[in-house]
Design a protein around this motif. Structure first.
Motif, PDB file in Angstrom:
ATOM      1  N   HIS A  27     119.003  69.643  93.320  1.00  0.00           N
ATOM      2  CA  HIS A  27     118.821  69.307  91.970  1.00  0.00           C
ATOM      3  C   HIS A  27     119.168  69.009  90.412  1.00  0.00           C
ATOM      4  CE1 HIS A  27     116.101  73.073  92.970  1.00  0.00           C
ATOM      5  NE2 HIS A  27     116.661  73.085  94.937  1.00  0.00           N
ATOM      6  N   ALA A  28     120.741  68.678  90.582  1.00  0.00           N
ATOM      7  CA  ALA A  28     120.733  68.606  89.124  1.00  0.00           C
ATOM      8  C   ALA A  28     120.387  66.632  89.668  1.00  0.00           C
ATOM      9  CB  ALA A  28     122.711  68.434  90.046  1.00  0.00           C
ATOM     10  N   ALA A  29     120.623  65.971  89.831  1.00  0.00           N
ATOM     11  CA  ALA A  29     119.868  64.736  90.095  1.00  0.00           C
ATOM     12  C   ALA A  29     117.798  64.765  89.467  1.00  0.00           C
ATOM     13  CB  ALA A  29     119.848  63.900  91.138  1.00  0.00           C
ATOM     14  N   ALA A  30     116.968  65.847  89.682  1.00  0.00           N
ATOM     15  CA  ALA A  30     116.275  65.276  89.400  1.00  0.00           C
ATOM     16  C   ALA A  30     115.986  66.277  87.568  1.00  0.00           C
ATOM     17  CB  ALA A  30     115.041  66.863  90.223  1.00  0.00           C
ATOM     18  N   PRO A 174     123.067  85.948 104.005  1.00  0.00           N
ATOM     19  CA  PRO A 174     122.583  84.650 105.452  1.00  0.00           C
ATOM     20  C   PRO A 174     121.789  83.758 104.819  1.00  0.00           C
ATOM     21  CG  PRO A 174     122.678  86.921 105.603  1.00  0.00           C
ATOM     22  CD  PRO A 174     123.176  86.841 104.603  1.00  0.00           C
ATOM     23  N   ALA A 175     121.648  82.968 105.336  1.00  0.00           N
ATOM     24  CA  ALA A 175     120.993  81.342 104.674  1.00  0.00           C
ATOM     25  C   ALA A 175     120.423  80.307 105.906  1.00  0.00           C
ATOM     26  CB  ALA A 175     121.204  80.839 103.806  1.00  0.00           C
ATOM     27  N   ASP A 176     120.031  79.524 106.003  1.00  0.00           N
ATOM     28  CA  ASP A 176     119.109  78.975 106.673  1.00  0.00           C
ATOM     29  C   ASP A 176     119.943  77.604 106.321  1.00  0.00           C
ATOM     30  OD1 ASP A 176     118.133  76.843 108.528  1.00  0.00           O
ATOM     31  OD2 ASP A 176     115.941  77.646 108.099  1.00  0.00           O
ATOM     32  N   THR A 177     120.956  77.285 106.753  1.00  0.00           N
ATOM     33  CA  THR A 177     121.348  75.457 106.220  1.00  0.00           C
ATOM     34  C   THR A 177     121.821  74.931 107.515  1.00  0.00           C
ATOM     35  OG1 THR A 177     123.779  76.903 106.193  1.00  0.00           O
ATOM     36  CG2 THR A 177     122.439  76.851 104.163  1.00  0.00           C
ATOM     37  N   PRO A 178     122.484  73.857 107.180  1.00  0.00           N
ATOM     38  CA  PRO A 178     122.666  72.838 108.706  1.00  0.00           C
ATOM     39  C   PRO A 178     123.842  73.805 109.206  1.00  0.00           C
ATOM     40  CG  PRO A 178     122.254  71.572 107.016  1.00  0.00           C
ATOM     41  CD  PRO A 178     122.286  73.191 106.418  1.00  0.00           C
ATOM     42  N   LEU A 179     124.370  74.883 109.075  1.00  0.00           N
ATOM     43  CA  LEU A 179     125.509  75.478 110.278  1.00  0.00           C
ATOM     44  C   LEU A 179     125.166  76.207 111.473  1.00  0.00           C
ATOM     45  CD1 LEU A 179     127.419  77.220 106.722  1.00  0.00           C
ATOM     46  CD2 LEU A 179     128.327  74.758 108.070  1.00  0.00           C
ATOM     47  N   LEU A 201     113.873  91.916 101.310  1.00  0.00           N
ATOM     48  CA  LEU A 201     113.313  90.273 100.923  1.00  0.00           C
ATOM     49  C   LEU A 201     112.678  90.150 102.124  1.00  0.00           C
ATOM     50  CD1 LEU A 201     114.876  88.336  98.194  1.00  0.00           C
ATOM     51  CD2 LEU A 201     113.026  90.149  98.011  1.00  0.00           C
ATOM     52  N   GLY A 202     112.914  90.274 103.121  1.00  0.00           N
ATOM     53  CA  GLY A 202     112.461  90.164 104.739  1.00  0.00           C
ATOM     54  C   GLY A 202     112.631  88.270 104.758  1.00  0.00           C
ATOM     55  N   ARG A 203     113.898  87.891 104.332  1.00  0.00           N
ATOM     56  CA  ARG A 203     114.015  86.598 105.063  1.00  0.00           C
ATOM     57  C   ARG A 203     115.177  86.327 104.383  1.00  0.00           C
ATOM     58  NH1 ARG A 203     114.252  82.705 101.150  1.00  0.00           N
ATOM     59  NH2 ARG A 203     113.561  83.381  98.537  1.00  0.00           N
ATOM     60  N   VAL A 204     115.619  85.360 105.415  1.00  0.00           N
ATOM     61  CA  VAL A 204     117.164  84.804 105.092  1.00  0.00           C
ATOM     62  C   VAL A 204     117.347  84.012 104.047  1.00  0.00           C
ATOM     63  CG1 VAL A 204     118.469  85.220 107.060  1.00  0.00           C
ATOM     64  CG2 VAL A 204     117.373  83.259 106.687  1.00  0.00           C
ATOM     65  N   GLY A 205     118.164  83.793 103.429  1.00  0.00           N
ATOM     66  CA  GLY A 205     117.671  82.406 102.251  1.00  0.00           C
ATOM     67  C   GLY A 205     117.844  81.481 102.538  1.00  0.00           C
ATOM     68  N   THR A 206     117.552  80.859 101.329  1.00  0.00           N
ATOM     69  CA  THR A 206     117.607  78.192 101.804  1.00  0.00           C
ATOM     70  C   THR A 206     118.298  78.132 100.843  1.00  0.00           C
ATOM     71  OG1 THR A 206     116.494  78.195 100.294  1.00  0.00           O
ATOM     72  CG2 THR A 206     114.898  78.942 101.693  1.00  0.00           C
ATOM     73  N   ALA A 207     119.194  76.819 101.553  1.00  0.00           N
ATOM     74  CA  ALA A 207     120.215  76.300 100.355  1.00  0.00           C
ATOM     75  C   ALA A 207     119.373  75.705  98.952  1.00  0.00           C
ATOM     76  CB  ALA A 207     119.857  75.023 101.020  1.00  0.00           C
ATOM     77  N   ASP A 208     117.768  75.957  98.211  1.00  0.00           N
ATOM     78  CA  ASP A 208     118.143  75.908  97.266  1.00  0.00           C
ATOM     79  C   ASP A 208     117.775  77.493  96.313  1.00  0.00           C
ATOM     80  OD1 ASP A 208     116.431  73.222  97.379  1.00  0.00           O
ATOM     81  OD2 ASP A 208     115.173  73.868  98.712  1.00  0.00           O
ATOM     82  N   ASP A 209     117.946  78.548  97.409  1.00  0.00           N
ATOM     83  CA  ASP A 209     118.304  79.465  97.078  1.00  0.00           C
ATOM     84  C   ASP A 209     119.675  79.816  95.895  1.00  0.00           C
ATOM     85  OD1 ASP A 209     115.802  80.664  97.118  1.00  0.00           O
ATOM     86  OD2 ASP A 209     116.139  81.356  99.628  1.00  0.00           O
ATOM     87  N   VAL A 210     120.262  79.079  96.789  1.00  0.00           N
ATOM     88  CA  VAL A 210     122.073  79.262  96.290  1.00  0.00           C
ATOM     89  C   VAL A 210     122.093  78.611  95.515  1.00  0.00           C
ATOM     90  CG1 VAL A 210     124.078  78.856  97.239  1.00  0.00           C
ATOM     91  CG2 VAL A 210     122.796  79.984  98.826  1.00  0.00           C
ATOM     92  N   ALA A 211     121.838  76.858  95.745  1.00  0.00           N
ATOM     93  CA  ALA A 211     121.427  75.986  94.112  1.00  0.00           C
ATOM     94  C   ALA A 211     121.535  76.225  93.374  1.00  0.00           C
ATOM     95  CB  ALA A 211     121.027  74.676  94.730  1.00  0.00           C
TER      96      ALA A 211
END
Length: 236
Positions: A27-30, A174-179, A201-211
């Motif tokens: 996101h920062a590079a973009a 909780p988030a969907d990450t490589p962990l 919200l019916g779903r876990v987070g994503t790396a993009d949500d946190v970023a």
């Protein structure tokens, strides 16, 4: 005065070879920042930098080694923004005292060394990342939860001691990450869906949500000493 842009900003993401850190770097590079990713694995860093593209730089750095952190910053020019997402899952089963100390080095003492050694340009920020277990610890990880909670407390103190550098902490749920990569794919998918169904919200987070939240911490010039809970409503 800080500007609401990352264009040409010098951004260091420690723990940037995967997960939240890689997403922050992307996101920062973009946004046309000059991004450096740091982690222990040169191979993973090259892969992450390749996925991000552009002029993304890398630096091999073991955050468990306070001396290595000190030496790294001694050779660096000031940064505009630093993000610490580094941290690894401990081995399964009861933690030994050695593993507890490794976790403290990776998660707490790394932040201390960064705060002591890094230099920042005017309007700069330091953003730390912990987790919702620091607020509502599940059974079996009392020590890990305590280490993360110590980081939360540290960040608020650093916001005073490092001012006008801004210091904030993002606390993901909780988030969907490589962990989760250690699980078989079908089991991983089922487990994340199960967790997500228990959230408003019916779903876990994503790396993009946190970023996106970490980028917001960088850009808001009036934000410091904040603990930002980003858990999809799990704590409600």
């Amino acid at each position: 005065m800080a500007t609401l842009t990352l264009e040409n900003a010098k951004v260091l993401v420690i723990g940037g070879s995967s997960g939240f850190g890689e997403a922050v770097g992307r996101h920062a590079a973009a946004a046309d920042a000059r991004v450096t990713l740091a982690s222990r694995s040169a191979d993973k860093l090259r892969a992450a930098a390749g996925r991000i593209g552009g002029q993304c730089a890398t630096a091999v750095l073991d955050v468990r080694d306070g001396g290595a952190i000190d030496n790294f910053f001694a050779g660096q020019e000031p940064f505009d923004h630093i993000v610490l997402t580094a941290g690894q899952l401990p081995p399964p089963g009861p933690l030994s005292l050695e593993h507890m100390k490794e976790q403290a080095d990776a998660r707490f003492w790394s932040a201390v060394h960064i705060a002591r050694g890094a230099r920042f340009n005017p309007g700069g920020s330091l953003t730390l990342v912990t987790g919702s277990a620091t607020l509502r610890p599940p059974k079996g990880i009392a020590v890990l939860s305590a280490i993360g909670a110590a980081v939360n407390a540290l960040s608020r103190g650093l916001a005073l001691e490092m001012a006008p550098v801004r210091v904030n902490t993002v606390i993901p749920g909780p988030a969907d990450t490589p962990l989760w990569d250690g699980m078989p794919p079908e089991q991983r998918t089922a487990r994340l869906e199960q967790i997500g169904k228990g959230l408003p919200l019916g779903r876990v987070g994503t790396a993009d949500d946190v970023a996106r939240q970490i980028i917001a911490c960088m850009l808001n010039p009036f934000m410091t000493g904040s603990l930002v809970v980003l858990d999809g409503g799990a704590s409600i």
